[in-house]
Design a protein around this motif. Sequence first.
Motif, PDB file in Angstrom:
ATOM      1  N   ASP A 356     -13.654  -1.454   1.852  1.00 36.69           N
ATOM      2  CA  ASP A 356     -13.259  -2.452   2.849  1.00 36.69           C
ATOM      3  C   ASP A 356     -12.658  -3.684   2.192  1.00 36.69           C
ATOM      4  N   VAL A 357     -13.297  -4.182   1.126  1.00 37.20           N
ATOM      5  CA  VAL A 357     -12.791  -5.416   0.516  1.00 37.20           C
ATOM      6  C   VAL A 357     -11.429  -5.203  -0.128  1.00 37.20           C
ATOM      7  N   CYS A 358     -11.168  -4.009  -0.647  1.00 32.73           N
ATOM      8  CA  CYS A 358      -9.839  -3.729  -1.203  1.00 32.73           C
ATOM      9  C   CYS A 358      -8.782  -3.747  -0.102  1.00 32.73           C
ATOM     10  N   LEU A 359      -9.054  -3.052   0.999  1.00 25.53           N
ATOM     11  CA  LEU A 359      -8.106  -3.022   2.115  1.00 25.53           C
ATOM     12  C   LEU A 359      -7.943  -4.407   2.728  1.00 25.53           C
ATOM     13  N   ARG A 360      -9.034  -5.136   2.838  1.00 27.49           N
ATOM     14  CA  ARG A 360      -9.005  -6.486   3.413  1.00 27.49           C
ATOM     15  C   ARG A 360      -8.188  -7.434   2.525  1.00 27.49           C
ATOM     16  N   THR A 361      -8.363  -7.315   1.221  1.00 28.90           N
ATOM     17  CA  THR A 361      -7.630  -8.173   0.286  1.00 28.90           C
ATOM     18  C   THR A 361      -6.131  -7.901   0.378  1.00 28.90           C
ATOM     19  N   ILE A 362      -5.765  -6.620   0.459  1.00 32.26           N
ATOM     20  CA  ILE A 362      -4.347  -6.259   0.593  1.00 32.26           C
ATOM     21  C   ILE A 362      -3.776  -6.834   1.882  1.00 32.26           C
ATOM     22  N   LYS A 363      -4.507  -6.674   2.982  1.00 32.00           N
ATOM     23  CA  LYS A 363      -4.023  -7.173   4.269  1.00 32.00           C
ATOM     24  C   LYS A 363      -3.868  -8.681   4.255  1.00 32.00           C
ATOM     25  N   GLN A 364      -4.881  -9.400   3.757  1.00 36.18           N
ATOM     26  CA  GLN A 364      -4.829 -10.861   3.736  1.00 36.18           C
ATOM     27  C   GLN A 364      -3.727 -11.364   2.816  1.00 36.18           C
ATOM     28  N   PHE A 365      -3.507 -10.656   1.715  1.00 33.62           N
ATOM     29  CA  PHE A 365      -2.451 -11.044   0.777  1.00 33.62           C
ATOM     30  C   PHE A 365      -1.100 -11.016   1.467  1.00 33.62           C
TER      31      PHE A 365
END
Length: 372
Positions: A356-365
């Motif tokens: 989740d944190v990997c996908l979330r980081t990509i999205k927020q970036f």
Amino acid sequence: MKESIINLFTHLHEHAEVSWKEIETTNYLVALFEEAGFQPQRFQHIPGFSVEIGEGSPKIGLRADMDALWQEVNGEMRANHSCGHDAHMTIVTGVMQQLQKIGHLNGTVRAIFQPAEELGNGSLSVIQEGVIDDLDYLYGVHVRPFDEISYPNCAAGIQHGACLFVKGQIDGLDHHGARPHKGINAIEVVTSIVQQLSFTHIDPHIAATVKMTNVHAGTENFNIIPGKASFGLDLRAQTNEVMEQLKAKVENVCQQLSALYHVPIHIEFFDHVPAAVVNEEAAHFMAQAIEHILERPAIPIIITPGADDFHFYTIERPHLKATMLGLGADVTPGLHDPYMQFNHQSMEKGIAILTDVCLRTIKQFHMKEGED
């Protein structure tokens, strides 16, 4: 994935290898990733490897430590995963498998399987391999004791303390037990070092300790007063600034006692592990991932007196935005206990949160890039 997770963990647990000897662990995991269609890249000069999925920015690192401790277990000395590194490798492997199932990523996730965390310097060798230079974010994970975080709670960051070891040598001459006035008793000097270090005063709001953990002096002849002795010190501090104060205190005590007793006292500092520098943005993303997966608030940051060489990555590469997931796993009796146990269900939680944190980081970036 439950069966494959347990099978992977069981193999890693039963085939533990100590620091700098994680050869078969590397071979096994590299083969596993290759069979799954990945292209892992072995490190050139040390055990371990990296493997990535996706392309472009942001570039996110996931670190898994690989080494075990050398301990006596049931009367036998052997490599033993009593710090949870077998679980960490299993979790990071599980994340990469999950990301592969998701498909196209508008960013890059690179798993880094690092040797020799237990010696406090494996990360420095990984840095020399160049695999973190282009990363934007770095996430780690560590299972936590039951009295620190109870399962299934998790923390968005771990504020590890700094650790530093000292080797000391007192270089006097042996002399007769009937003539103590003819020289210096190295044992008395060691005792004075312990007494003087006990007077170390640091800001009481910041945890810090210095203590003698190793002493060797004398022979089998009880009528010889030893002039030589070796000793070891363990220094711990919750911040890097306080560690510098402790280091200066040790240097000053040894210099002053050397002058007082008229005997050389040589000290060497080694295996320094810095205190954590938790990035606010990375910890925020981790907290959001924890709350999403567990459906309960994340514990913001936990403070622990332990140390981890994960934090060399941010010391050596300050641009990295890093934090470490504190994974509630009900570890008992405790980390590094030769009979350490933990709740294996925590590994599934860890995989879900880090995915989740990997996908979330990509999205927020990319949302931020769009705003810019």
